[in-house]
Design a protein around this motif. Structure first.
Motif, short mmCIF file in Angstrom:
data_model
loop_
_atom_site.label_atom_id
_atom_site.label_comp_id
_atom_site.label_asym_id
_atom_site.label_seq_id
_atom_site.Cartn_x
_atom_site.Cartn_y
_atom_site.Cartn_z
N GLN A 165 -2.69 27.59 9.20
CA GLN A 165 -3.32 26.63 8.30
C GLN A 165 -4.08 25.54 9.06
OE1 GLN A 165 -3.72 27.40 5.18
NE2 GLN A 165 -2.46 29.21 5.60
N GLN A 166 -5.02 24.92 8.37
CA GLN A 166 -5.95 23.97 9.00
C GLN A 166 -5.50 22.52 8.95
OE1 GLN A 166 -8.83 25.06 10.66
NE2 GLN A 166 -7.68 26.93 10.39
N TYR A 167 -4.72 22.15 7.95
CA TYR A 167 -4.31 20.75 7.85
C TYR A 167 -2.95 20.66 7.17
CZ TYR A 167 -5.40 20.73 2.88
OH TYR A 167 -5.40 21.00 1.54
N GLY A 168 -2.34 19.49 7.35
CA GLY A 168 -1.07 19.19 6.70
C GLY A 168 -1.08 17.75 6.25
N ILE A 169 -0.04 17.36 5.54
CA ILE A 169 0.10 15.99 5.08
C ILE A 169 1.20 15.33 5.91
CG2 ILE A 169 0.57 14.45 3.14
CD1 ILE A 169 -1.95 16.21 2.76
N LEU A 170 0.82 14.31 6.69
CA LEU A 170 1.75 13.52 7.47
C LEU A 170 2.22 12.36 6.61
CD1 LEU A 170 3.10 12.79 10.22
CD2 LEU A 170 1.06 11.37 10.65
N SER A 171 3.53 12.22 6.47
CA SER A 171 4.09 11.13 5.67
C SER A 171 4.92 10.21 6.55
CB SER A 171 4.95 11.69 4.53
OG SER A 171 4.15 12.43 3.64
N THR A 172 4.59 8.92 6.44
CA THR A 172 5.30 7.87 7.15
C THR A 172 5.73 6.82 6.13
OG1 THR A 172 3.29 6.58 7.56
CG2 THR A 172 3.87 8.23 9.22
#
Length: 154
Positions: free
Chosen positions: A24-31
């Motif tokens: 996959q090309q992108y993900g969601i980074l959660s902080t």
């Protein structure tokens, strides 16, 4: 500490999780910031040596959050297919939990080269020069994964 997947019948194994993360090309980074406000952003990445690597600027919201709390989650949604007449969706997804840290030296350079191979494989030499010239303006974050789950339907 981590919850079990509710739909065990949709749980996928490590090999498929790895394939999804590599493909996959992108993900969601959660902080989370110092006030407890969640912050999720779509971001390009590379999965390498069982860690997630992200390049970024030398300052910004996510870096401010990570200084206060290095724990993160990272979600990748793979292939999906809505099935309207069945009121469902075939999907695949991965959620990784871990701690983010900034890396330097050889590990930083290796991660940037892996990102280059993933996103610009036809421009490796030009990309290596770009990496060299942008080294002072680029940070690389490593997410050391402590727990990971994957699910799929279809």
């Amino acid at each position: 500490m981590f919850r079990e997947i509710r739909r065990k019948d949709r749980e996928i194994g490590e090999e498929r999780i790895s394939d999804i993360l590599k493909k996959q090309q992108y993900g969601i980074l959660s902080t989370v910031d110092s006030e407890g406000q969640p912050y999720g952003l779509p971001i390009s990445y590379v999965y390498h040596h069982e860690a997630i690597y992200i390049h970024c600027a030398t300052e910004g919201h996510k870096l401010d959050n990570l200084l206060k709390n290095p724990r993160v989650s990272f979600c990748v949604v793979g292939d999906t297919n809505v099935i309207p007449d069945k009121f469902t969706t075939d999907y695949e997804s991965v959620i990784a939990f871990g701690e983010a840290s900034m890396i330097t030296g050889e590990e930083k350079e290796e991660a940037l080269i892996e990102i280059l191979h993933k996103y610009s494989p036809d421009f490796l030499e030009k990309g290596k020069l770009y990496i060299k010239n942008a080294a002072d303006k680029t940070k690389v974050m490593k997410i050391s994964i402590s727990h990971m789950t994957g699910k799929a339907r279809g």
